[in-house]
Design a protein around this motif. Structure first.
Motif: not given
Length: 290
Positions: A1-17
């Motif tokens: 969840m920590d990794e998801f939070y850090k990545y999502f904070s920057v990229h959000q909807g510009n990536s597929e998870y």
């Protein structure tokens, strides 16, 4: 969840998870709540993601314990309720046909399995954010929670526990207070959507059947469960210092979650005032108060 939070904070909807849960044999009620809440927000935010429960997209390699978990997440937790008109299969690699297949193959039912037997849980519940409300509206929003309270009463009676939630105490006091607090302070969600939600769930950890001849075995199980599933800071609650042993008692867990940024922003502002020399080093830090 920590990794998801850090990545999502920057990229959000510009990536597929992708969330690969194919090797996960058991999840706590809190973990289920956090994961499902994130999936709910990703759906609402129209962000592409995929959750994998199957190994290599097949049910052939699934062991019974994982099959039971999939069945319970579908039948008891009702994870499919997070969807609106979207196709569940677009986001998850399971569907009702696969669940029925596992049910028949392993002869599963809703009264057996890791989730239901160890933790009598209620279905996943999400509550919407509303701008203007009064007691009548709050009670209408919590109508489903009243039914959860009744389900909890049944579980508690089954395990001969005290009845702390008689007269809808759960809904009228605890949940109502938490829900109103969420409505009063909800600001901007961590997720890029106009919809804000709060989420809740209940679970019961029943006591282990006890007699004088197997107390050592029970203590070994309780100690292992604590070490694997809890935090050292909570030991005082679970451990009897006088008798120097773990308490064998049923525990009702009530989880309430939202992803609002209000409290975090407030803490960060206060931190920057008290420690201005450190704020540059911690500007991307998520501060969590337990």
């Amino acid at each position: 969840m920590d990794e998801f939070y850090k990545y999502f904070s920057v990229h959000q909807g510009n990536s597929e998870y992708e969330f690969d849960l194919s090797d996960v044999e058991w999840m706590s009620n809190q973990e289920l709540l956090i994961l499902t809440s994130i999936f709910k927000y990703l759906v609402e935010s129209e962000i592409k993601f995929k959750v994998f429960f199957l190994k290599n997209g097949s049910t052939e390699l699934i062991e019974r314990r994982i099959a039971v978990q999939i069945y319970q997440i579908w039948e008891v937790w009702k994870i499919a309720n997070i969807m609106h008109d979207q196709k569940f299969e677009d986001y998850f690699d399971i569907h009702s046909g696969i669940v029925d297949q596992l049910k028949n193959r392993f002869k599963l039912n809703s009264t057996q399995g890791e989730i239901y037997n160890r933790f009598g849980i209620t279905p996943f519940v999400s509550l919407d954010s509303i701008s203007h409300y009064d007691n009548r509206i709050i009670n209408e929003m919590l109508e489903e929670t009243y039914r959860l309270s009744n389900a909890t009463d049944n579980i508690l009676r089954l395990h001969n526990c005290n009845m702390p939630f008689e007269n809808h105490t759960l809904s009228s006091i605890i949940t109502k207070e938490l829900y109103e607090n969420f409505l009063d302070h909800v600001n901007t969600s961590f997720f890029p959507t106009n919809e804000n939600f709060t989420f809740l769930s209940l679970s019961l950890v029943p006591k282990i059947s006890n007699d004088k001849n197997n107390n050592n075995r029970i203590q070994s199980i309780l100690e292992r469960n604590f070490n694997e599933e809890s935090y050292p800071e909570f030991k005082e609650f679970y451990f009897n210092k006088k008798n120097k042993e773990y308490k064998n008692q049923s525990i009702l867990q009530f989880s309430f979650l939202d992803f609002g940024t209000g409290i975090i922003s407030t803490l960060k502002d206060e931190y920057s005032i008290k420690f201005p020399q450190k704020i540059k080093k911690t500007q991307n830090l998520l501060i969590v108060k337990y």
